[in-house]
Design a protein around this motif. Structure first.
Motif, mmCIF file in Angstrom:
data_model
loop_
_atom_site.group_PDB
_atom_site.id
_atom_site.type_symbol
_atom_site.label_atom_id
_atom_site.label_comp_id
_atom_site.label_asym_id
_atom_site.label_seq_id
_atom_site.Cartn_x
_atom_site.Cartn_y
_atom_site.Cartn_z
ATOM 1 N N VAL A 104 0.847 -1.204 0.000
ATOM 2 C CA VAL A 104 0.000 0.000 0.000
ATOM 3 C C VAL A 104 0.884 1.256 0.000
ATOM 4 O O VAL A 104 0.637 2.211 -0.753
ATOM 5 C CB VAL A 104 -0.964 -0.018 1.209
ATOM 6 N N THR B 71 4.880 0.558 -9.422
ATOM 7 C CA THR B 71 4.145 -0.524 -10.083
ATOM 8 C C THR B 71 4.353 -1.808 -9.281
ATOM 9 O O THR B 71 5.485 -2.137 -8.901
ATOM 10 C CB THR B 71 4.678 -0.711 -11.520
ATOM 11 N N ARG C 267 -7.219 -3.615 -0.562
ATOM 12 C CA ARG C 267 -6.235 -2.546 -0.383
ATOM 13 C C ARG C 267 -5.475 -2.186 -1.669
ATOM 14 O O ARG C 267 -4.997 -1.066 -1.812
ATOM 15 C CB ARG C 267 -5.184 -2.960 0.677
ATOM 16 N N ILE C 268 -5.341 -3.147 -2.554
ATOM 17 C CA ILE C 268 -4.497 -2.915 -3.745
ATOM 18 C C ILE C 268 -5.386 -2.662 -4.952
ATOM 19 O O ILE C 268 -6.262 -3.464 -5.268
ATOM 20 C CB ILE C 268 -3.583 -4.134 -4.002
ATOM 21 N N ARG C 269 -5.125 -1.537 -5.610
ATOM 22 C CA ARG C 269 -5.938 -1.184 -6.788
ATOM 23 C C ARG C 269 -5.414 -1.929 -8.019
ATOM 24 O O ARG C 269 -4.193 -1.942 -8.262
ATOM 25 C CB ARG C 269 -5.843 0.319 -7.072
ATOM 26 N N PRO C 270 -6.302 -2.514 -8.803
ATOM 27 C CA PRO C 270 -5.823 -3.213 -10.012
ATOM 28 C C PRO C 270 -4.963 -2.326 -10.915
ATOM 29 O O PRO C 270 -4.039 -2.805 -11.558
ATOM 30 C CB PRO C 270 -7.120 -3.646 -10.712
ATOM 31 N N ASP C 271 -5.231 -0.995 -10.922
ATOM 32 C CA ASP C 271 -4.423 -0.153 -11.829
ATOM 33 C C ASP C 271 -2.998 0.072 -11.313
ATOM 34 O O ASP C 271 -2.171 0.650 -12.009
ATOM 35 C CB ASP C 271 -5.136 1.179 -12.136
ATOM 36 N N SER C 272 -2.679 -0.399 -10.109
ATOM 37 C CA SER C 272 -1.274 -0.330 -9.651
ATOM 38 C C SER C 272 -0.493 -1.558 -10.080
ATOM 39 O O SER C 272 0.699 -1.654 -9.835
ATOM 40 C CB SER C 272 -1.146 -0.319 -8.125
ATOM 41 N N GLN D 76 2.224 1.677 -3.419
ATOM 42 C CA GLN D 76 1.125 2.074 -4.312
ATOM 43 C C GLN D 76 0.840 3.565 -4.168
ATOM 44 O O GLN D 76 0.673 4.280 -5.162
ATOM 45 C CB GLN D 76 -0.103 1.248 -3.944
ATOM 46 N N GLN D 77 0.808 4.014 -2.908
ATOM 47 C CA GLN D 77 0.505 5.438 -2.675
ATOM 48 C C GLN D 77 1.528 6.332 -3.347
ATOM 49 O O GLN D 77 1.239 7.439 -3.761
ATOM 50 C CB GLN D 77 0.479 5.729 -1.165
ATOM 51 N N PHE E 256 -7.250 -7.390 -2.541
ATOM 52 C CA PHE E 256 -7.913 -6.400 -3.396
ATOM 53 C C PHE E 256 -8.766 -5.404 -2.619
ATOM 54 O O PHE E 256 -9.265 -4.435 -3.195
ATOM 55 C CB PHE E 256 -8.695 -7.097 -4.518
#
Ligand code: SF4
Length: 317
Positions: free
Chosen positions: A217, A225, A253-258, A220-221, A251
């Motif tokens: 996370v 990638t 916490r984790i966005r698919p676009d990351s 990601q923030q 999922f």
């Protein structure tokens, strides 16, 4: 944490060696000719050494960057792997390293500059195509980052090679050196994940699944990638439910676009390593199930393998 340092004579004055020695001022220092004198002798006790491994500082002369085995990859045609370290601070019961190496000591190759030169050359050779480089094959890429400074040293290189991608594969939360710099566009920080109860039972010393997700996370923030590696898939009764929970946990916490990619891999070990590991841990349930030996590899029965891959893929999609 490190009580003994073995140091190859030829790199005793290397700046990276000196920096690491300063980090462990009370460690016993033993100088040697080649690291293999300490690492390779047979009849060493991997389990005992794993309780207090020494750190061996060495130079890697050749075969620094190697073609990845067939089937290993995440979409590119050219795939290479390299290992700045051998062995790992964690102790996953399924880890092939304990079957492959005689010793549990850590080897760190301090001549990063030579690795970087080899990587640059290979990238230039296929300048019009994408080349993927994988780290974390013979070690965890980030687990010893505060000591090795590996990611910190290699990131700038990948910023300068327009066709080269780096995958850092890890279970570690040591992401501080990545968070200190802007995200490198062609670097994938890929985390290996297993359902909580399985991780607790067989991924000794590794950070909990929650902590790994927390590290993801943070990355990601900041725009890094990410990769998800559900590998190896481990069977137990009710595995579908455990994996379903894991995917929901991730999922949430984790966005698919990351994500760059998500991959799955079945549990498998070369037969020779499997036999050695089963002898080392005779009470380990993981090695006592109904496994098959096929073409020199130990794995679950083919029907179970396929069922696990299929149902996990469907759940993920
Ligand atoms: S984290 Fe990876 S390299 Fe380390 S013990 Fe586990 S499987 Fe092996």
């Amino acid at each position: 944490m490190i009580e003994t340092l073995y140091i190859e004579e030829n790199i005793r004055r290397h700046p990276r060696t000196e920096k690491i020695c300063k980090r462990f001022p009370t460690a016993r220092k033993i100088f040697c000719g080649r690291y293999g004198e300490v690492f390779n002798p047979k009849a060493q006790n991997f389990r005992l050494q794993k309780q207090k491994p020494a750190l061996i500082l060495a130079e890697k002369y050749n075969n620094r960057v190697l073609p990845a085995p067939p089937g290993y990859g995440i979409g590119a045609q050219h795939n290479y792997y390299f290992s700045h370290m051998l062995n790992c601070v964690y102790d996953c019961r399924y880890c092939f390293l304990q079957g492959m190496y005689q010793s549990a000591h850590y080897v760190l190759f301090v001549n990063y500059e030579d690795f970087k030169e080899d990587i640059s050359q290979l990238a230039r050779q296929s300048a019009l195509q994408t080349v993927h480089f994988f780290s974390g094959y013979d070690c965890d890429s980030l687990a010893l980052e505060p000591v090795t400074g590996f990611a910190e040293a290699f990131m700038p290189l990948f910023d300068t090679l327009p066709n080269a991608w780096l995958e850092l594969r890890s279970k570690s939360t040591q992401v501080r050196s990545l968070l200190k710099i802007p995200p490198v566009p062609r670097c994938i920080v890929a985390f290996s994940l297993t359902p909580n109860s399985i991780a607790q039972a067989i991924e000794y010393k590794a950070p909990s699944v929650n902590k790994r997700i927390e590290a993801m996370v943070k990355l990601q923030q900041q725009g890094w990638t990410l990769g998800l590696r559900f590998d190896p898939l481990i069977y137990q009764t009710g595995y579908r439910q455990l994996y379903q929970q894991l995917f929901e946990q991730v999922f949430a916490r984790i966005r698919p676009d990351s994500l760059h990619s998500v991959s799955l891999g079945v549990f498998r070990l070369p037969e020779k390593y499997f036999k050695k590991m089963a002898r080392m841990y005779p009470q380990e349930k993981l090695f006592a199930g109904s496994l098959q030996i096929k073409q020199g590899m130990a794995s679950y029965q083919t029907t179970l393998e396929q069922e696990m891959l299929q149902s996990c893929s469907e759940m993920l999609l």
